[in-house]
Enzyme design. Structure first.
Site, short mmCIF file in Angstrom:
data_model
loop_
_atom_site.label_atom_id
_atom_site.label_comp_id
_atom_site.label_asym_id
_atom_site.label_seq_id
_atom_site.Cartn_x
_atom_site.Cartn_y
_atom_site.Cartn_z
N LYS A 116 -40.73 29.49 38.59
CA LYS A 116 -41.20 28.20 38.05
C LYS A 116 -40.36 27.02 38.55
CE LYS A 116 -44.12 30.73 35.93
NZ LYS A 116 -45.28 31.16 36.73
N LYS A 159 -37.14 26.65 29.46
CA LYS A 159 -38.08 27.67 29.93
C LYS A 159 -37.39 28.58 30.95
CE LYS A 159 -42.36 24.96 29.68
NZ LYS A 159 -43.48 24.44 30.52
N GLY A 165 -46.48 32.04 30.48
CA GLY A 165 -47.13 32.55 29.29
C GLY A 165 -46.29 32.36 28.03
N GLU A 201 -37.32 20.78 30.40
CA GLU A 201 -38.38 19.78 30.59
C GLU A 201 -38.50 18.95 29.32
OE1 GLU A 201 -41.77 21.99 33.39
OE2 GLU A 201 -42.07 21.87 31.23
N LYS A 202 -39.03 17.77 29.45
CA LYS A 202 -39.42 16.96 28.30
C LYS A 202 -40.49 17.76 27.55
CE LYS A 202 -40.23 13.29 25.73
NZ LYS A 202 -39.24 13.09 24.65
N GLU A 276 -52.64 25.33 36.36
CA GLU A 276 -52.62 24.97 34.94
C GLU A 276 -51.88 23.65 34.74
OE1 GLU A 276 -50.81 28.05 32.63
OE2 GLU A 276 -52.61 29.31 32.66
N ARG A 293 -54.11 34.67 40.76
CA ARG A 293 -55.00 35.83 40.54
C ARG A 293 -56.33 35.32 40.02
NH1 ARG A 293 -51.78 35.09 35.99
NH2 ARG A 293 -53.02 34.81 34.11
C1 MV4 Z 1 -44.87 23.25 27.55
C2 MV4 Z 1 -45.29 22.70 26.32
C3 MV4 Z 1 -44.89 21.40 26.02
N1 MV4 Z 1 -44.10 20.72 26.86
N2 MV4 Z 1 -44.08 22.55 28.38
C4 MV4 Z 1 -46.82 27.58 26.88
C5 MV4 Z 1 -46.92 28.75 27.78
C6 MV4 Z 1 -46.49 28.26 29.09
N3 MV4 Z 1 -47.66 28.30 29.96
C7 MV4 Z 1 -46.00 26.88 28.91
N4 MV4 Z 1 -46.33 26.48 27.56
C8 MV4 Z 1 -46.01 25.25 27.12
N5 MV4 Z 1 -45.25 24.51 27.92
C9 MV4 Z 1 -43.70 21.30 28.03
N6 MV4 Z 1 -42.90 20.60 28.85
C10 MV4 Z 1 -46.11 23.46 25.48
C11 MV4 Z 1 -46.44 24.73 25.86
C12 MV4 Z 1 -47.26 25.49 24.94
C13 MV4 Z 1 -48.59 25.70 25.24
C14 MV4 Z 1 -49.12 25.25 26.43
C15 MV4 Z 1 -50.45 25.50 26.69
C16 MV4 Z 1 -51.24 26.19 25.78
C17 MV4 Z 1 -50.72 26.64 24.60
C18 MV4 Z 1 -49.38 26.42 24.32
C19 MV4 Z 1 -48.81 26.89 23.13
C20 MV4 Z 1 -47.50 26.67 22.89
C21 MV4 Z 1 -46.70 25.97 23.80
#
Ligand code: MV4
Length: 450
Positions: A116, A159, A165, A201-202, A276, A293
């Site tokens: 990432k 992260k 995920g 990240e913010k 995404e 994928r």
């Molecule tokens: C984030 C976020 C808020 N701010 N990054 C969740 C899984 C992974 N794909 C990254 N995710 C998130 N990253 C920043 N900077 C909130 C989430 C997140 C989320 C993102 C998309 C769909 C559902 C989610 C559920 C919880 C947290």
């Protein structure tokens, strides 16, 4: 074009790949574990090979067995589906070194997007918006750690670079909690991924999860298709997806689509993939990650565009050129997909394997059901809980909601518990009907623990 494809997967996606291959006149080889001998994909394929005992590590993740099955059956390509080995760079490399085409992107594309921090750096270079954050990994020893966090602005999120995920994520609201959060995230990343590197990240509050399907051919052409809104999730597991997103307008769709295309071009992407994004309430969008994928939710895009993504994926892997541009793609309606999992919503969604004593799929206008289960089939406890995807298409979102309500009433699954009742509840929820859908939808409007 390939003569014979081995499907290195099981369940509904294995059936989906077999259908696409058959329409292209390609022979298919199913692999299965001992318990999966009676699976639908085994019955559908032209040939089948048992590749090992039930645990995934000894069967669907067993690279030597899968390669041997391909050699024995004379398959000239392997489709990994999703999950299992679909984003495993080593598997992609072994296929290619054995002269077997891996139906997916190159090992390099998988590698770059799989890390990432590397992905973020590549996106910045490609001009794709990323969430303000650290230029590289962060540790508690960094002398400028607190200065950087303050510059980004709390709340921040930590992260794992090898994550995705949602695993290994920690939200930090005040600087007192920062060091501990980094150490906890590192420990979880070390144990989950064998790589403890984390970044910062913010934190984007109440984001929308909006993703764009991209397709790339071997001559460097990349196109994007209309987006999928996947904001309705539970513990980072998507439950329901729809297309187009009720949150986007045409202008934002075009901007994000172009960014998705730039992201794919930055890693010389070939075949199909998904970029995404997080979208905040001000409609600012940020690259989150790229999935290299085919995805579970691909049918909503197929339903609104009429494009068969699995046939495109196979054709692109075989070296064919893309035959259309992004601007040629029309949105033919509104699609919603409900994932029917063998889980018990009344018991915190614990898995509910067992024998399906009756399965009746819905049908009629605008309904598609992608499933591998049938009356009398026994769901094993060894693999993921997805048993069916019900997809509804209609001219407007309101009509699609009504159609999905009708389909969920027709759906019959007896003998096990499923998530169908939860979907029926969402389909009659006023906030959902208004399109007020972001990642806090379930806790805020359905589970009620805001
Ligand atoms: C984030 C976020 C808020 N701010 N990054 C969740 C899984 C992974 N794909 C990254 N995710 C998130 N990253 C920043 N900077 C909130 C989430 C997140 C989320 C993102 C998309 C769909 C559902 C989610 C559920 C919880 C947290």
């Amino acid at each position: 074009m390939f003569k014979k494809i081995l499907i290195a997967n099981r369940g509904e996606i294995a059936c989906r790949v077999i259908r696409a291959a058959r329409e292209l006149g390609i022979k298919t080889v199913a692999i299965h574990s001992e318990v999966d001998r009676e699976c639908l994909h085994v019955k559908m394929a032209d040939e089948s090979i048992c590749i090992g005992p039930n645990p995934a590590a000894e069967s669907y993740l067993n690279i030597p067995s899968i390669i041997s099955a391909a050699e024995i059956s004379g398959a000239d390509a392997i489709h990994p589906g999703y999950g299992f080995l679909a984003e495993n760079t080593y598997f992609a490399e072994v296929c290619e070194s054995c002269g077997i085409k891996f139906i997916g992107p190159s090992k390099n594309s998988i590698e770059k997007m799989g890390d990432k921090i590397t992905a973020r750096q590549l996106m910045i270079k490609a001009g794709v918006p990323v969430v303000p954050g650290s230029p590289g990994p962060v540790t508690i020893e960094d002398p400028d750690l607190f200065k950087l966090a303050k510059k980004i602005g709390y709340p921040v999120i930590i992260k794992a670079t090898a994550g995705g995920g949602g695993k290994g994520m920690r939200v930090v609201v005040t600087e007192e909690a920062l060091k501990n959060a980094i150490q906890m995230a590192q420990a979880e990343a070390r144990s989950s991924f064998g790589n403890e590197a984390v970044y910062m990240e913010k934190y984007i509050e109440e984001p929308h999860h909006i993703e764009f399907q991209v397709l790339g051919d071997s001559k460097g052409k990349v196109v994007y298709l209309p987006e999928r809104d996947c904001s309705i999730q539970r513990r980072h597991q998507k439950l329901l997806e729809e297309s187009p997103s009720p949150f986007l307008d045409e202008s934002l769709r075009r901007k994000m689509g172009k960014a998705a295309r730039s992201a794919a071009e930055a890693v010389d992407y070939v075949t199909v993939g998904t970029v995404e994004f997080l979208v905040d309430k001000y409609r600012h969008f940020y690259f989150m990650e790229m999935n290299t994928r085919i995805q579970v939710e691909h049918p909503v895009t197929e339903m609104i565009t009429g494009i068969d993504l699995l046939k495109e994926q196979i054709k692109l892997a075989a070296g064919e050129r893309l035959s259309f541009d992004s601007k040629d793609v029309r949105i033919l309606g509104h699609a919603i997909e409900c994932r029917i999992n063998a889980e018990d919503p009344s018991r915190d969604f614990i898995p509910s394997p067992g024998k399906i004593t009756q399965f009746i799929a819905p049908g009629g206008p605008g309904i598609r059901v992608d499933s591998h289960v049938y009356t009398g089939y026994t769901i094993p406890p060894f693999y993921d809980s997805l048993i069916a995807k019900v997809i509804a298409l209609a001219p407007t979102r309101a009509e699609t909601i009504m159609r999905m309500q009708r389909a969920l009433r027709e759906l019959t699954v007896e003998g096990i518990k499923t998530t169908a009742p939860l979907h029926a509840k969402i389909m009659t929820n006023d906030y959902f009907a208004q399109g007020d859908v972001c990642t806090d939808f379930l806790p805020k409007h359905v589970f009620g623990n805001e």
